[in-house]
Write a protein that holds these residues in place. Sequence first.
Motif, mmCIF file in Angstrom:
data_model
loop_
_atom_site.group_PDB
_atom_site.id
_atom_site.type_symbol
_atom_site.label_atom_id
_atom_site.label_comp_id
_atom_site.label_asym_id
_atom_site.label_seq_id
_atom_site.Cartn_x
_atom_site.Cartn_y
_atom_site.Cartn_z
ATOM 1 N N PHE A 59 0.823 -1.218 0.000
ATOM 2 C CA PHE A 59 0.000 0.000 0.000
ATOM 3 C C PHE A 59 0.853 1.262 0.000
ATOM 4 N N ASN A 66 -1.915 -3.981 3.181
ATOM 5 C CA ASN A 66 -3.244 -3.419 2.899
ATOM 6 C C ASN A 66 -3.887 -3.012 4.215
ATOM 7 N N GLN A 125 -8.650 7.244 -6.041
ATOM 8 C CA GLN A 125 -9.849 7.089 -6.860
ATOM 9 C C GLN A 125 -10.853 8.177 -6.496
ATOM 10 N N PHE A 131 -6.027 -0.881 4.850
ATOM 11 C CA PHE A 131 -7.435 -0.493 4.714
ATOM 12 C C PHE A 131 -8.174 -1.558 3.909
ATOM 13 N N PRO A 132 -8.412 -2.729 4.501
ATOM 14 C CA PRO A 132 -9.041 -3.829 3.745
ATOM 15 C C PRO A 132 -10.446 -3.510 3.263
ATOM 16 N N ASP A 133 -11.111 -2.535 3.878
ATOM 17 C CA ASP A 133 -12.458 -2.166 3.441
ATOM 18 C C ASP A 133 -12.442 -1.093 2.355
ATOM 19 N N GLY A 134 -11.236 -0.642 1.965
ATOM 20 C CA GLY A 134 -11.127 0.289 0.850
ATOM 21 C C GLY A 134 -11.382 1.740 1.175
ATOM 22 N N GLU A 135 -11.315 2.109 2.481
ATOM 23 C CA GLU A 135 -11.538 3.519 2.825
ATOM 24 C C GLU A 135 -10.498 4.425 2.163
ATOM 25 N N ASN A 168 -7.285 4.131 -0.820
ATOM 26 C CA ASN A 168 -6.823 3.253 -1.897
ATOM 27 C C ASN A 168 -5.355 3.488 -2.223
ATOM 28 N N ARG A 169 -4.720 2.432 -2.739
ATOM 29 C CA ARG A 169 -3.313 2.512 -3.132
ATOM 30 C C ARG A 169 -3.120 3.539 -4.241
ATOM 31 N N GLU A 172 -0.395 6.076 7.470
ATOM 32 C CA GLU A 172 -0.923 5.129 6.493
ATOM 33 C C GLU A 172 -0.905 3.697 7.023
#
Length: 384
Positions: A172, A363, A375, A365-369, A371-372, A248
């Motif tokens: 990440f 990773n 977005q 932020f596994p829930d996608g709050e 992103n790498r 991060e």
Amino acid sequence: MTGQLEAEPYYGRGAASTYREITQQPAVWREVAGMLSARSAEVAAFLEPLLARPDLRIMLSGAGTSAFAGEVLRPALERSLGRRVDAVATTDIVSNPRDVFAEDVPTLLVSFARSGDSPESVAATRLAQQCLGPVHQLILTCNPDGQLAREHAGSSSSLVLLMPPTANDRGFAMTSSFTSMLLAAWLVLSPAPDRADLAERLAAAAEQVLGEADLLADLAARGYDRVVYLGSGPLGGLARESALKLLELTAGEVVSYYDTALGFRHGPKAVLRERTLVVVYLSNDVYTRRYDEDIAEELRAAIGSENVLVVGAQERDSAADAGVWRIRGLDEVSDAALAMPLAIIAQLLALQFSLERGRTPDNPFPDGEVNRVVQGVTIYPLPA
């Protein structure tokens, strides 16, 4: 301070990529030096006519960690080149292009981008072309398939420098991508000594840091919930990157802060609490270093020496030198170069804090709050 961190504990804990990408950096830096050596004639043909122009504005740009590469380099390049250099994040260029490009002068826009697919990365280069007359672009990226690299490949007004494939971090957080682009930019833009020699010295210093990394695991295990990074000049940009790395990889569970040695007293010192660790980066500039040493001594008295990690490269026979983690062989390099092995300390510390908090550094932020690759950004056309 001896004891290389073994790889096995990081596999199966969601840290394999981050661990590998941190520890591979000495090898990556040697590859960067080799790549630049192979392309030296091409690089010189592009940059030398530009750098010979006294009216050239150099602008260093990127987003997040990539922007902080510019913050590390800006003061060091101004000093070494004796000319104007600005560090402006792509996020500021995209949101305020007419302010950033208000002065239409010959410009070299240097873009740092790990993937080259962040919306602001490409938009910033397009806006420079739209707002400025004479503009050249130096692209440093780790992804040959990224939009930024593809868009500027083959352009007579652009030069794309691709980092070694292993520098395109899969984890990440930017680690080897950050330092490889930082090194490449320093080597091609500054009147630095022999590239291979400097890269080798930095790689050897990084190997020393990795060999003494057990100290950082011990610090992370103490239960600190706040970490402050302090640095002056180019190391101020590194302090900012260090704070972001911790934020991060711990997914915001550990509060991080950054400032300069002198700026910290002017209000931000209020961040100090019982469970606070402070990391002080000592400048190689003898004058600047005195202010770094002063704040380190003040903090040792205020929160205890065991809660203050002081890192530097110079050998000195003074009371202020006691308890300093010494990075050997770099006592005469610019702070921009010194920042590279120091960055590994910040990366390793963030990795250890992340694991102590039960996070998965590859990773966090596994829930996608978060992103790498950023977005959700809409790029709006700039009216004529």
